[in-house]
Motif scaffolding. Sequence first.
Motif, PDB file in Angstrom:
ATOM      1  N   TRP A   1       5.016   0.118 -12.074  1.00 46.73           N
ATOM      2  CA  TRP A   1       3.786   0.753 -12.005  1.00 46.73           C
ATOM      3  C   TRP A   1       3.743   2.214 -12.246  1.00 46.73           C
ATOM      4  O   TRP A   1       2.767   2.605 -12.810  1.00 46.73           O
ATOM      5  CB  TRP A   1       3.688   0.579 -10.422  1.00 46.73           C
ATOM      6  CG  TRP A   1       3.309  -0.809  -9.862  1.00 46.73           C
ATOM      7  CD1 TRP A   1       3.101  -1.782 -10.541  1.00 46.73           C
ATOM      8  CD2 TRP A   1       3.784  -1.216  -8.471  1.00 46.73           C
ATOM      9  NE1 TRP A   1       3.073  -2.785  -9.895  1.00 46.73           N
ATOM     10  CE2 TRP A   1       3.219  -2.574  -8.534  1.00 46.73           C
ATOM     11  CE3 TRP A   1       3.908  -0.496  -7.350  1.00 46.73           C
ATOM     12  CZ2 TRP A   1       3.306  -3.470  -7.394  1.00 46.73           C
ATOM     13  CZ3 TRP A   1       3.701  -1.243  -6.137  1.00 46.73           C
ATOM     14  CH2 TRP A   1       3.505  -2.571  -6.000  1.00 46.73           C
ATOM     15  N   GLN A   2       4.823   2.865 -12.185  1.00 45.75           N
ATOM     16  CA  GLN A   2       4.664   4.251 -12.868  1.00 45.75           C
ATOM     17  C   GLN A   2       4.430   4.271 -14.192  1.00 45.75           C
ATOM     18  O   GLN A   2       3.807   5.255 -14.490  1.00 45.75           O
ATOM     19  CB  GLN A   2       6.121   5.075 -12.249  1.00 45.75           C
ATOM     20  CG  GLN A   2       6.310   5.093 -10.724  1.00 45.75           C
ATOM     21  CD  GLN A   2       7.346   5.649 -10.508  1.00 45.75           C
ATOM     22  OE1 GLN A   2       8.724   5.465 -11.145  1.00 45.75           O
ATOM     23  NE2 GLN A   2       7.598   6.514  -9.429  1.00 45.75           N
TER      24      GLN A   2
ATOM     25  N   VAL B   1       3.569   5.529  -5.980  1.00 44.53           N
ATOM     26  CA  VAL B   1       3.409   5.795  -7.491  1.00 44.53           C
ATOM     27  C   VAL B   1       2.309   7.010  -7.768  1.00 44.53           C
ATOM     28  O   VAL B   1       2.543   7.661  -8.593  1.00 44.53           O
ATOM     29  CB  VAL B   1       2.914   4.494  -7.824  1.00 44.53           C
ATOM     30  CG1 VAL B   1       2.388   4.707  -9.347  1.00 44.53           C
ATOM     31  CG2 VAL B   1       4.219   3.396  -7.875  1.00 44.53           C
ATOM     32  N   ASP B   2       1.129   6.827  -6.647  1.00 44.52           N
ATOM     33  CA  ASP B   2       0.196   7.664  -6.849  1.00 44.52           C
ATOM     34  C   ASP B   2       0.139   9.203  -6.514  1.00 44.52           C
ATOM     35  O   ASP B   2      -0.482   9.913  -6.217  1.00 44.52           O
ATOM     36  CB  ASP B   2      -1.356   7.048  -6.417  1.00 44.52           C
ATOM     37  CG  ASP B   2      -1.548   5.702  -7.030  1.00 44.52           C
ATOM     38  OD1 ASP B   2      -1.080   5.859  -8.393  1.00 44.52           O
ATOM     39  OD2 ASP B   2      -2.196   5.101  -6.411  1.00 44.52           O
ATOM     40  N   HIS B   3       1.474   9.371  -5.705  1.00 43.53           N
ATOM     41  CA  HIS B   3       1.878  10.850  -5.226  1.00 43.53           C
ATOM     42  C   HIS B   3       1.055  10.997  -4.057  1.00 43.53           C
ATOM     43  O   HIS B   3       0.464  12.270  -4.023  1.00 43.53           O
ATOM     44  CB  HIS B   3       1.841  12.029  -6.175  1.00 43.53           C
ATOM     45  CG  HIS B   3       2.812  11.768  -7.344  1.00 43.53           C
ATOM     46  ND1 HIS B   3       4.069  12.090  -7.478  1.00 43.53           N
ATOM     47  CD2 HIS B   3       2.539  11.197  -8.818  1.00 43.53           C
ATOM     48  CE1 HIS B   3       4.681  11.550  -8.763  1.00 43.53           C
ATOM     49  NE2 HIS B   3       3.913  11.201  -9.407  1.00 43.53           N
ATOM     50  N   GLN B   4       0.781  10.410  -3.111  1.00 39.70           N
ATOM     51  CA  GLN B   4      -0.123  10.413  -2.059  1.00 39.70           C
ATOM     52  C   GLN B   4       0.706  10.460  -0.821  1.00 39.70           C
ATOM     53  O   GLN B   4       0.042  10.555   0.323  1.00 39.70           O
ATOM     54  CB  GLN B   4      -1.195   9.264  -1.999  1.00 39.70           C
ATOM     55  CG  GLN B   4      -2.131   9.083  -3.247  1.00 39.70           C
ATOM     56  CD  GLN B   4      -3.049   8.157  -3.204  1.00 39.70           C
ATOM     57  OE1 GLN B   4      -3.258   7.284  -2.293  1.00 39.70           O
ATOM     58  NE2 GLN B   4      -4.137   8.401  -4.195  1.00 39.70           N
TER      59      GLN B   4
ATOM     60  N   ALA C   1       0.852   3.625 -15.043  1.00 43.02           N
ATOM     61  CA  ALA C   1       0.135   4.886 -14.554  1.00 43.02           C
ATOM     62  C   ALA C   1       0.212   6.014 -15.732  1.00 43.02           C
ATOM     63  O   ALA C   1      -0.768   6.518 -15.806  1.00 43.02           O
ATOM     64  CB  ALA C   1       0.546   5.293 -13.213  1.00 43.02           C
ATOM     65  N   GLN C   2       1.476   6.053 -16.014  1.00 37.76           N
ATOM     66  CA  GLN C   2       1.659   7.070 -17.375  1.00 37.76           C
ATOM     67  C   GLN C   2       0.700   6.725 -18.398  1.00 37.76           C
ATOM     68  O   GLN C   2       0.026   7.594 -19.120  1.00 37.76           O
ATOM     69  CB  GLN C   2       3.157   7.480 -17.383  1.00 37.76           C
ATOM     70  CG  GLN C   2       4.021   7.999 -16.285  1.00 37.76           C
ATOM     71  CD  GLN C   2       5.241   7.907 -16.481  1.00 37.76           C
ATOM     72  OE1 GLN C   2       5.679   7.257 -17.466  1.00 37.76           O
ATOM     73  NE2 GLN C   2       6.134   8.578 -15.618  1.00 37.76           N
TER      74      GLN C   2
ATOM     75  N   HIS D   1       2.171   1.714  -3.586  1.00 32.24           N
ATOM     76  CA  HIS D   1       1.367   2.490  -4.613  1.00 32.24           C
ATOM     77  C   HIS D   1       0.884   3.930  -4.282  1.00 32.24           C
ATOM     78  O   HIS D   1       0.675   4.571  -4.954  1.00 32.24           O
ATOM     79  CB  HIS D   1      -0.146   1.413  -4.448  1.00 32.24           C
ATOM     80  CG  HIS D   1      -0.074   0.214  -5.120  1.00 32.24           C
ATOM     81  ND1 HIS D   1      -0.185   0.159  -6.578  1.00 32.24           N
ATOM     82  CD2 HIS D   1      -0.119  -1.056  -4.752  1.00 32.24           C
ATOM     83  CE1 HIS D   1      -0.123  -0.909  -7.049  1.00 32.24           C
ATOM     84  NE2 HIS D   1      -0.170  -1.740  -5.889  1.00 32.24           N
ATOM     85  N   ALA D   2       0.905   4.137  -2.648  1.00 34.22           N
ATOM     86  CA  ALA D   2       0.737   5.569  -2.629  1.00 34.22           C
ATOM     87  C   ALA D   2       1.713   6.264  -2.944  1.00 34.22           C
ATOM     88  O   ALA D   2       2.011   7.558  -3.568  1.00 34.22           O
ATOM     89  CB  ALA D   2       0.686   5.724  -0.948  1.00 34.22           C
TER      90      ALA D   2
ATOM     91  N   ARG E   1       0.967  -1.360  -0.126  1.00 32.98           N
ATOM     92  CA  ARG E   1       0.021   0.057   0.098  1.00 32.98           C
ATOM     93  C   ARG E   1       0.919   1.333   0.038  1.00 32.98           C
ATOM     94  O   ARG E   1       0.465   2.302  -0.931  1.00 32.98           O
ATOM     95  CB  ARG E   1      -0.887   0.054   1.199  1.00 32.98           C
ATOM     96  CG  ARG E   1      -2.056   1.135   1.227  1.00 32.98           C
ATOM     97  CD  ARG E   1      -2.852   0.976   2.418  1.00 32.98           C
ATOM     98  NE  ARG E   1      -2.127   0.795   3.670  1.00 32.98           N
ATOM     99  CZ  ARG E   1      -3.013   0.635   4.883  1.00 32.98           C
ATOM    100  NH1 ARG E   1      -4.031   0.438   4.894  1.00 32.98           N
ATOM    101  NH2 ARG E   1      -2.097   0.707   5.795  1.00 32.98           N
TER     102      ARG E   1
ATOM    103  N   ARG F   1      -2.824   7.559 -17.864  1.00 30.99           N
ATOM    104  CA  ARG F   1      -3.300   8.879 -18.069  1.00 30.99           C
ATOM    105  C   ARG F   1      -3.212   9.396 -19.468  1.00 30.99           C
ATOM    106  O   ARG F   1      -4.109  10.113 -19.731  1.00 30.99           O
ATOM    107  CB  ARG F   1      -2.200   9.653 -17.246  1.00 30.99           C
ATOM    108  CG  ARG F   1      -2.707   9.509 -15.440  1.00 30.99           C
ATOM    109  CD  ARG F   1      -2.065  10.548 -14.811  1.00 30.99           C
ATOM    110  NE  ARG F   1      -0.344  10.119 -14.887  1.00 30.99           N
ATOM    111  CZ  ARG F   1       0.326   9.587 -13.795  1.00 30.99           C
ATOM    112  NH1 ARG F   1      -0.468   8.986 -12.976  1.00 30.99           N
ATOM    113  NH2 ARG F   1       1.762   9.404 -13.775  1.00 30.99           N
TER     114      ARG F   1
END
Length: 251
Positions: free
Chosen positions: A44-45, A15-18, A48-49, A12-13, A9, A52
Motif C-alpha cells: 500500500w505504501q 500508510v497515510d500518516h494519520q 501511495a508513493q 490505511h491510517a 482502517r 504521489r
Amino acid sequence: MISLPPNERDLHAYVDHQLSDADRRVLDTWLASHPDEAAQVRAWQQDAQQLRAALSGALQQPANPALDPAMIRQRRQRQSRRHLASAAVLLIAVSVGGFSGWQAREITLVRPSMLPMTDALQAYRLIAQQGMLPADYKVESDGDMQRWLDRYFNRASRLPDLKAAGFEPVSGRLLSTDEGPAAMVMYEDGSGHKVSFYVRPPGPKNTFLPRGSRSDGDLQAEYWSGGGYNYAMVSPVDTPAAQQLKQSLQF
C-alpha cells in the motif's frame, strides 16, 4: 488509541500518516511480528508513493483558470444559451420541413389586400417550377383525376378539358388555406410544358371573384368563381403552350 490486532482502517491510517506517534509505534511493533500484514502495508505504501509521484507534476502547475467555479458557471450559461438557440433553429427547421404535411400545407399566406389568386401562382412556382412539394396523386393508366378531385371537392366545377391545347392532367396536390382545403391539378403536354388548375374556397368574408386575368412575373393567371369555389388556370407567360391554351379555352 488503537486496539490490536488492527483493523483495515487502522492500517490505511498508518500508510497515510494519520496515526499519532504513540499509535504508530504500537503498530510498528505489531507489524514486525506479523510479516504477511507487514507485506500488505508495504504494498500500500508503494502504491501511495507512485500515486504521489504521478501527481507531483500536476500539483506543481499554476492554477488553471478554466477550473475556476465562476468560469465553469459562465461556460454552462453560454452552453445553455447555445442549446436554446439550437432548439429554436431546430423548431424553425421542423416547421419548414413539415410544410409538405397536410396540417402544414400553408402555401396560401395570402392577406385580404393581396391580388386575386396569389396562392395559385405561388403554388405553381413551388410545385411546377421548383419541385418543392411532391404530388399526392399521379394519373396512371387507369387513373381518374376527376374522381380524385371529387373526393375533396364534390361541388366544384369539372376539371377543364385541355386536350385541344395538347394538355392532359398528370398529378394532383392537396393544399390548405385559412378558409379550408385547396387543390392544384397539374397538366402537361407532349413537350413537358406545364399548366395548372387551382381550386380553393372563397377568400375572407366569402369573397367570390369576377372573371379576370392578371400577370405576376413570368406567370399568367386566369381566374373565376362558381359552385362555391374560386378557380385559376396558371401558365407561363409568352410561351407557345400558353398562347395555344389561351386561344382554345373559354373558362
